[in-house]
Design a protein around this motif. Structure first.
Motif, PDB file in Angstrom:
ATOM      1  N   GLY A  37       0.903  -1.259   0.046  1.00 37.35           N
ATOM      2  CA  GLY A  37       0.153  -0.043   0.164  1.00 37.35           C
ATOM      3  C   GLY A  37       0.771   1.428  -0.071  1.00 37.35           C
ATOM      4  O   GLY A  37       1.977   1.065   0.415  1.00 37.35           O
ATOM      5  N   CYS A  39       0.213   5.706   0.712  1.00 40.01           N
ATOM      6  CA  CYS A  39      -0.788   6.734   1.258  1.00 40.01           C
ATOM      7  C   CYS A  39       0.010   7.891   1.064  1.00 40.01           C
ATOM      8  O   CYS A  39       1.320   8.084   1.079  1.00 40.01           O
ATOM      9  CB  CYS A  39      -0.634   6.487   2.926  1.00 40.01           C
ATOM     10  SG  CYS A  39      -1.340   4.573   3.367  1.00 40.01           S
ATOM     11  N   GLU A  44      -4.980   8.346   5.452  1.00 41.76           N
ATOM     12  CA  GLU A  44      -5.172   7.437   4.563  1.00 41.76           C
ATOM     13  C   GLU A  44      -4.199   6.387   5.265  1.00 41.76           C
ATOM     14  O   GLU A  44      -4.587   5.072   5.093  1.00 41.76           O
ATOM     15  CB  GLU A  44      -4.489   8.032   3.223  1.00 41.76           C
ATOM     16  CG  GLU A  44      -5.391   8.503   2.339  1.00 41.76           C
ATOM     17  CD  GLU A  44      -4.593   8.658   1.087  1.00 41.76           C
ATOM     18  OE1 GLU A  44      -3.745   8.329   0.631  1.00 41.76           O
ATOM     19  OE2 GLU A  44      -5.173   9.579   0.289  1.00 41.76           O
ATOM     20  N   LYS A  47      -6.146   4.212   7.819  1.00 35.56           N
ATOM     21  CA  LYS A  47      -7.140   3.249   7.348  1.00 35.56           C
ATOM     22  C   LYS A  47      -6.449   2.138   6.749  1.00 35.56           C
ATOM     23  O   LYS A  47      -6.698   0.946   6.991  1.00 35.56           O
ATOM     24  CB  LYS A  47      -8.211   4.023   6.098  1.00 35.56           C
ATOM     25  CG  LYS A  47      -9.066   3.183   5.778  1.00 35.56           C
ATOM     26  CD  LYS A  47     -10.058   3.906   4.711  1.00 35.56           C
ATOM     27  CE  LYS A  47     -11.002   2.764   4.438  1.00 35.56           C
ATOM     28  NZ  LYS A  47     -10.725   1.628   3.917  1.00 35.56           N
ATOM     29  N   GLN A  48      -5.340   2.530   5.968  1.00 30.83           N
ATOM     30  CA  GLN A  48      -4.594   1.421   5.317  1.00 30.83           C
ATOM     31  C   GLN A  48      -3.907   0.519   6.359  1.00 30.83           C
ATOM     32  O   GLN A  48      -3.938  -0.751   6.140  1.00 30.83           O
ATOM     33  CB  GLN A  48      -3.659   1.876   4.183  1.00 30.83           C
ATOM     34  CG  GLN A  48      -4.175   2.375   3.009  1.00 30.83           C
ATOM     35  CD  GLN A  48      -3.300   2.057   1.802  1.00 30.83           C
ATOM     36  OE1 GLN A  48      -2.455   1.360   1.711  1.00 30.83           O
ATOM     37  NE2 GLN A  48      -3.575   3.023   0.677  1.00 30.83           N
ATOM     38  N   GLY A  50      -5.161  -0.159   9.337  1.00 32.32           N
ATOM     39  CA  GLY A  50      -5.742  -0.939   9.832  1.00 32.32           C
ATOM     40  C   GLY A  50      -6.325  -1.865   9.262  1.00 32.32           C
ATOM     41  O   GLY A  50      -6.755  -3.099   9.582  1.00 32.32           O
ATOM     42  N   ASP A  51      -6.449  -1.907   7.696  1.00 30.02           N
ATOM     43  CA  ASP A  51      -7.208  -2.739   6.954  1.00 30.02           C
ATOM     44  C   ASP A  51      -6.140  -4.040   6.371  1.00 30.02           C
ATOM     45  O   ASP A  51      -6.517  -4.791   6.224  1.00 30.02           O
ATOM     46  CB  ASP A  51      -7.695  -2.100   5.695  1.00 30.02           C
ATOM     47  CG  ASP A  51      -8.857  -1.152   5.785  1.00 30.02           C
ATOM     48  OD1 ASP A  51      -9.507  -1.429   6.974  1.00 30.02           O
ATOM     49  OD2 ASP A  51      -9.289  -0.359   4.807  1.00 30.02           O
ATOM     50  N   LEU A  52      -4.892  -3.530   6.452  1.00 25.52           N
ATOM     51  CA  LEU A  52      -3.827  -4.208   5.721  1.00 25.52           C
ATOM     52  C   LEU A  52      -2.829  -4.809   6.781  1.00 25.52           C
ATOM     53  O   LEU A  52      -2.454  -6.121   6.356  1.00 25.52           O
ATOM     54  CB  LEU A  52      -2.856  -3.495   4.682  1.00 25.52           C
ATOM     55  CG  LEU A  52      -3.812  -2.701   3.409  1.00 25.52           C
ATOM     56  CD1 LEU A  52      -2.499  -2.000   2.640  1.00 25.52           C
ATOM     57  CD2 LEU A  52      -4.136  -3.883   2.660  1.00 25.52           C
ATOM     58  N   SER A  53      -2.810  -4.488   8.003  1.00 26.15           N
ATOM     59  CA  SER A  53      -1.822  -4.951   9.011  1.00 26.15           C
ATOM     60  C   SER A  53      -0.592  -5.323   8.675  1.00 26.15           C
ATOM     61  O   SER A  53      -0.022  -6.498   8.691  1.00 26.15           O
ATOM     62  CB  SER A  53      -2.569  -6.432   9.572  1.00 26.15           C
ATOM     63  OG  SER A  53      -3.939  -5.996  10.243  1.00 26.15           O
ATOM     64  N   VAL A 156     -13.695   4.083  12.955  1.00 23.75           N
ATOM     65  CA  VAL A 156     -12.890   4.628  11.946  1.00 23.75           C
ATOM     66  C   VAL A 156     -12.650   6.133  11.911  1.00 23.75           C
ATOM     67  O   VAL A 156     -11.963   6.799  11.005  1.00 23.75           O
ATOM     68  CB  VAL A 156     -13.543   4.212  10.546  1.00 23.75           C
ATOM     69  CG1 VAL A 156     -13.690   2.707  10.435  1.00 23.75           C
ATOM     70  CG2 VAL A 156     -14.892   4.881  10.541  1.00 23.75           C
TER      71      VAL A 156
END
Length: 252
Positions: A37, A39, A44, A47-48, A50-53, A156
């Protein structure tokens, strides 16, 4: 036959496109590393991450909206971090918040490769305890300066509260309830740590459980021997301890 080790999943966070492109190019030469990812700002990044770990974040310090230290403060479980920035004044702060390494711009291929070696060593070592959010905020603050805003993550959403909007702060075990403009926000931080970062000319610890913005104070009332109550301009009443009253007297 032994399985291949899992690739180090990496997120790049930088508001400058050329810097992101150069990092991606250099990281492409690193075996066992995958960029998952990119950002352009702190929101951003939150979020990334948190989503991608990811296992690793290459993180710029100076960014719009949220800086790199503030991003780390809002992460519950920070990954390994290498700061990449043009400002060497942040080097000591980077290590104070347990960053793996610190790479100055303009980015050199060999220096980045050295940082990645340090990352591999860190990830192979036993897990170290993640730094507390408060320690991150403290490290990001220059000596003699006080925090200018309080960050609170709510699911979020991230609330950015300028300190001049704070009314009072209340301790709730290992959390604080931050009251501002008729709303309250819960943050996992002991009250002593957040109080330490506030300007003592504007905020007073009036009780072990309360910090008050003195601009909100209307008057003090005696309601029992050596016991006083702070009456705020909106009518809210907060207890004042003897030590808190002494602090108020000294300030006023």
């Amino acid at each position: 036959m032994a399985a291949e080790p899992r690739a180090i999943r990496t997120v790049i966070v930088d508001d400058e496109a050329p810097a992101r492109a150069l990092l991606r190019q250099y990281l492409g030469a690193e075996p066992g590393l995958e960029v998952v990812g990119e950002c352009t700002n702190g929101f951003e990044a939150l979020k990334q991450i948190g989503d991608l770990s990811p296992d690793l974040v290459l993180l710029d310090v100076q960014m719009p909206k949220l800086d790199g230290f503030e991003v780390l403060e809002l992460l519950e479980k920070p990954p390994a971090v290498v700061f990449v920035t043009a400002y060497d004044e942040y080097a000591l702060k980077a290590f104070e918040v347990h960053a793996v390494d610190y790479v100055l711009k303009p980015i050199g291929r060999e220096r980045l490769a050295e940082a990645i070696r340090h990352v591999r060593e860190r990830l192979a070592a036993p897990k170290a305890e993640a730094p507390r959010a408060a320690s991150l905020a403290t490290a990001a603050r220059a000596p003699g300066r006080f925090i200018e805003r309080v960050l609170v993550k709510d699911g979020v959403n991230v609330h950015v509260i300028p300190v001049e909007r704070l009314d009072w702060i209340e301790a709730q075990d290992d959390y604080v309830s931050i009251h501002a403009e008729g709303k309250s926000h819960l943050k996992p931080q002991p009250i002593a740590e957040i109080a330490e970062g506030l300007d003592p000319a504007r905020f007073v610890r009036i009780h072990r459980s309360y910090v008050l913005n003195v601009e909100r104070l209307a008057r003090l009332e005696l309601y029992a021997k050596d016991s006083r109550m702070a009456i705020l301009k909106d009518g809210k009443q907060l207890p004042v301890s003897r030590a808190g009253y002494a602090r108020l007297k000294e300030m006023m």
